[in-house]
Structures are given as C-alpha cells and as structure tokens.
Design a protein around this motif. Sequence first.
Motif, PDB file in Angstrom:
ATOM      1  N   ARG A 125       0.850  -1.192   0.000  1.00 26.72           N
ATOM      2  CA  ARG A 125       0.000   0.000   0.000  1.00 26.72           C
ATOM      3  C   ARG A 125       0.887   1.245   0.000  1.00 26.72           C
ATOM      4  NH1 ARG A 125      -5.352   1.618   1.367  1.00 26.72           N
ATOM      5  NH2 ARG A 125      -5.428   3.539   2.596  1.00 26.72           N
ATOM      6  N   ARG A 127       2.545   4.885   0.406  1.00 24.88           N
ATOM      7  CA  ARG A 127       2.548   5.928   1.438  1.00 24.88           C
ATOM      8  C   ARG A 127       1.969   7.236   0.894  1.00 24.88           C
ATOM      9  NH1 ARG A 127       5.735   4.665   5.821  1.00 24.88           N
ATOM     10  NH2 ARG A 127       7.158   2.896   5.571  1.00 24.88           N
ATOM     11  N   THR A 133      -8.069   8.201   2.440  1.00 24.41           N
ATOM     12  CA  THR A 133      -8.293   6.908   1.789  1.00 24.41           C
ATOM     13  C   THR A 133      -8.357   5.804   2.835  1.00 24.41           C
ATOM     14  OG1 THR A 133      -7.031   7.660  -0.114  1.00 24.41           O
ATOM     15  CG2 THR A 133      -7.474   5.303   0.034  1.00 24.41           C
ATOM     16  N   ARG A 134      -9.402   5.036   2.788  1.00 20.33           N
ATOM     17  CA  ARG A 134      -9.592   3.970   3.772  1.00 20.33           C
ATOM     18  C   ARG A 134      -8.534   2.885   3.630  1.00 20.33           C
ATOM     19  NH1 ARG A 134     -16.130   2.787   3.509  1.00 20.33           N
ATOM     20  NH2 ARG A 134     -16.831   4.847   4.266  1.00 20.33           N
ATOM     21  N   SER A 135      -8.244   2.248   4.753  1.00 17.88           N
ATOM     22  CA  SER A 135      -7.319   1.111   4.717  1.00 17.88           C
ATOM     23  C   SER A 135      -8.027  -0.092   4.116  1.00 17.88           C
ATOM     24  CB  SER A 135      -6.835   0.777   6.135  1.00 17.88           C
ATOM     25  OG  SER A 135      -7.945   0.458   6.953  1.00 17.88           O
ATOM     26  N   SER A 136      -7.238  -1.038   3.615  1.00 14.38           N
ATOM     27  CA  SER A 136      -7.799  -2.268   3.047  1.00 14.38           C
ATOM     28  C   SER A 136      -8.084  -3.227   4.191  1.00 14.38           C
ATOM     29  CB  SER A 136      -6.800  -2.891   2.056  1.00 14.38           C
ATOM     30  OG  SER A 136      -6.448  -1.954   1.068  1.00 14.38           O
ATOM     31  N   LYS A 137      -9.348  -3.506   4.422  1.00 13.16           N
ATOM     32  CA  LYS A 137      -9.742  -4.321   5.569  1.00 13.16           C
ATOM     33  C   LYS A 137      -9.890  -5.791   5.181  1.00 13.16           C
ATOM     34  CE  LYS A 137     -12.115  -0.657   8.119  1.00 13.16           C
ATOM     35  NZ  LYS A 137     -11.159  -0.700   9.238  1.00 13.16           N
ATOM     36  N   SER A 160      -2.803  -9.530  10.098  1.00 16.85           N
ATOM     37  CA  SER A 160      -3.555  -8.345  10.496  1.00 16.85           C
ATOM     38  C   SER A 160      -4.925  -8.339   9.831  1.00 16.85           C
ATOM     39  CB  SER A 160      -2.783  -7.087  10.105  1.00 16.85           C
ATOM     40  OG  SER A 160      -2.670  -7.011   8.699  1.00 16.85           O
ATOM     41  N   GLU A 162      -6.182  -5.544   8.515  1.00 16.87           N
ATOM     42  CA  GLU A 162      -6.241  -4.482   7.524  1.00 16.87           C
ATOM     43  C   GLU A 162      -4.830  -4.139   7.056  1.00 16.87           C
ATOM     44  OE1 GLU A 162      -6.329  -0.593  10.445  1.00 16.87           O
ATOM     45  OE2 GLU A 162      -8.228  -1.419   9.749  1.00 16.87           O
ATOM     46  N   ARG A 164      -2.523  -0.889   6.069  1.00 17.28           N
ATOM     47  CA  ARG A 164      -2.434   0.573   6.152  1.00 17.28           C
ATOM     48  C   ARG A 164      -1.361   1.087   5.185  1.00 17.28           C
ATOM     49  NH1 ARG A 164      -3.089  -1.212  11.457  1.00 17.28           N
ATOM     50  NH2 ARG A 164      -4.966  -0.425  12.481  1.00 17.28           N
ATOM     51  N   ALA A 165      -1.352   2.418   5.026  1.00 19.69           N
ATOM     52  CA  ALA A 165      -0.395   3.066   4.120  1.00 19.69           C
ATOM     53  C   ALA A 165       1.033   2.720   4.506  1.00 19.69           C
ATOM     54  CB  ALA A 165      -0.599   4.574   4.157  1.00 19.69           C
ATOM     55  N   GLU A 167       2.443  -0.178   4.282  1.00 18.80           N
ATOM     56  CA  GLU A 167       2.630  -1.561   4.727  1.00 18.80           C
ATOM     57  C   GLU A 167       2.655  -2.527   3.550  1.00 18.80           C
ATOM     58  OE1 GLU A 167       0.567  -1.543   9.160  1.00 18.80           O
ATOM     59  OE2 GLU A 167      -0.563  -2.329   7.449  1.00 18.80           O
TER      60      GLU A 167
END
Length: 473
Positions: A125, A127, A133-137, A160, A162, A164-165, A167
């Motif tokens: 994802r 940065r 922008t939503r995280s990928s869940k 995890s 989700e 996050r940016a 990661e």
Amino acid sequence: MKAQLAFEFSTLLPQRDIGKPRLAVDRAFILRGVGTIVTGTLVGGRLRRGQAVVVQPAKIPARIRTIQNHNREVEAIGPGARTALSLPDVAVAREKNTLGVWRGDVITLSEFGEASAIADVMLSRSRRLPMKTRSSKHGAAVRVHHGSANFNARVFFQTSEELRAGETAIAQIRFDEPAFLFAGDRFVIRDASEQNTLAGGVVLDPDANARNFRRAAQREFLAKRAQAPHEAGVFVATQIGRDRAVKRNALVVKSSFSADEIAESLKSANVIERGELVVDAKWWNEFLRQAEATIDVEHRTHPNHRGLALSELRQALARELPLPEVFDVLASELCRNGFVRTGEAIARATHRPTLPPQLQIAAQKIRDAFAAEKPLSSAELAPDATSQQALRFLRDRGELVELSAEVILATEQFAKMRDATVAFLRENNSGTASELREFLGTSRRVIIPFLERLDRDGVTRRIADKRVLVKPN
C-alpha cells in the motif's frame, strides 16, 4: 517532448520472450468479411499465423487466421508488440460472462493451465495515498485490475485485519469469477466503487486454496516467495519445498519464467529427478527410509509371507504421497537398492520366508497328507485358520501347485504328470481329456483343471476337444 519520449523509449529493455505468449484483449469486434478481431499488447512469447490458441478464462479453442501489427499483416509477432488477431471461429460476447471473447479475456496456449478463482499474493500500500483513503480491511470487497481486465473480489489477510499506508502484507484474493494469472504477475487493487486505488500487488500462488491459506506450510511458502517473487531459483525451491514432489511441466505452467530458467534453477536445487518428477532430496531419502521400515515390520510380523503387498505399502504411505505417480517411482527405487518385487509383493532381497513355530506343525501335516500322492482339496488340507496360513506358505514357496480350490497337488506330483503328458502327446501327436485321464490314471475332477493349467503355462494348446503340444519338438 517528442525527443524526450524517443529518448525514454530508446532506453527501455525489450520485452522478455519466455515462450508463454499472452494477449490481454482490450478490444473485440466483428469486421465484415473477416470475422472476429481481438487487439491487445502481446507479452511473454510469440504467436504465429495458423496457430491453435485458447481464450481464457472460458477455455474457448480458436485458431489464428491472420496477424496484424500497425496495419501490416505479419506471419508471426513477438512480445511487446501491439497485435490484432483474426479469430474467425470465436464469437464476440454481447456482454461479460456470456459465450464468446470479451475485453479482459486472455489469448494464450492451452498448455499453460486454466484460470483460478483464488490467488495468494503480496500487497503493498503506497505511502502517497491521501490520508482520507480507507485502509484495506480483511474481507473487504475490491476491484482487481490485471492486464486489461478488472474483477470483483474480496481480500483476506493472514495476520492483520487491515493493510495501512506504507505496509506490505501477504493476502489472499478470492475472485467472484476465475482469473487467468501467472505467478509473478503484477496487478492493482481499487475499492469496490473504483474511487480510490488501494494497493499494488504481485501474484505468489496463482492456484491457491482457501483452506490452506493460514496453514504453516503455506505460510512458510508464501513468506519465502514474497522475498524474491521474480527470481526463478526462489520460485522452484519454494514449490518443491512445499509440495515435496512435482511434475517438471508443473513448474513451467503459470509462472513468469521460461523453461530454460526453470531447468537452470533445478541444477542448483537440492532435488532428485526421476523421469518427469522432481523431488525434494531430503524428503525423498526420509520417505525411502519410511518405506523400508514398513516392509521390515511386515517381515518381522509375518516371516512366512513373501513380502508386503504393494497395495498395503501404498496405503501405509498414503498420507505422505504428494502425487500418485510417486509411489511407482518409490517401488522402482527400492528394487534398485536391495529389494525385490514378486508379483504384487515387495520384500528385501535377503528375506527368506520361514514358518513361525505355531505353523510348523500344521505345515508338516499338510506335507504328510501328500505322501499318498493323491490330489486333495483346500478344505481337506486346511480346515482352520492356522492350517490355511501354512497352506499359503507352502504354495508360495513352491511346494504345492493349486490347480483349483478342489484340486491341490504336490509340486513333485504335478511335475511327473506334466512330463508324462508331454511324452504321451509327443508320441501320439494329440490326445483328448478322456485319453489323458485314462493314461494318467486320474479322475475328471483332476484332469480338467490340470490340462487348463498346462494351457496357461504354454505347454499345451486346446484344439476342439484335443490337446497338442505348443512345442512338439
């Protein structure tokens, strides 16, 4: 601007030819008088006029009538070129998921496997995504863009919940409909509404399984492959390390490496090659020891048996067999290293069947019963389980000849009858069952199965109601 573009293009590396052509269709239409035309950018290999191809993921067979590149007809086309193919025997689909070719389909060769509904991947994802922008869940609905296609799918994570940016994570994509992917392919994930780009990714396992996703073996496999997804050596080592044994062509299918790259990687891998199988060397040696130990247990437990039935050995090792073909290779390997196969049993070459004490008395009674040199039935010789084991031992050892359940002869007696029959037929040219019965002084109960046995052994041949020698001289 033109000069800058020309400079940039001049520095680009040419597209690799790995012998695996794939054309992601960006347009499909019907041209009057010509038929179906598909266009796209060819990658991975060459296509030629007249070649048989297949449209994935629907597996529609087709044949290339003509090839065009920038409005010029060509006999063949290589990777990196804009390509138009004439596929007259394929319809253009009216809408997605209907019969025919559609934007996003892939034109390729049939030997490169089939589409899959599940793929294990590595996601990254950026940065630079906007903060909003939503995280990928975990379990989120997404759109996956690959080639010229985009698919509805859901994304699941191993650890995890989700992404996050900034990661990177191992994930599994479960498509609503099959997608034709190779290991090493890159793709982009957007949200379900396609308002935001969520992550980029690379395919690690194009034929994944939802049940195995979080198991230790698959976790280790994906973690190692994610470290170098574009290195052939890592690809080969991880595939064999996980699967223990694979067919050579399975390493080539649906990967972003050529057959030569795979072959070169195998040279430095710790593997054993047996025909079309490639086997992890460490596992193979342990598997051989396990098979040997299983046969040794049979020798100790049943010393009177010729060996262990191959079907029983296969059953004992079933949980360890990665492929059915591995067992046949195993049996051959054992027979090259101190074991012998007799019929459907396998034993150590040094094994000599012996009767345990409890069967020796029963075996001697059976031997004594043949002292009168008359045929006996299995019911007369072995009325109980103990004597039945002894009877099987004597038969397997060659002391008895079982013509049928009703007629068992001592081997010496059988040999005398066979030699006498051969002498009679040599002198008389032929003989009926009745003539041979009278000559041997036996009964019809014995002569019929006796002559049938000689037929099976290739000593005699039946012609009408008579027997003749197969080899008169």
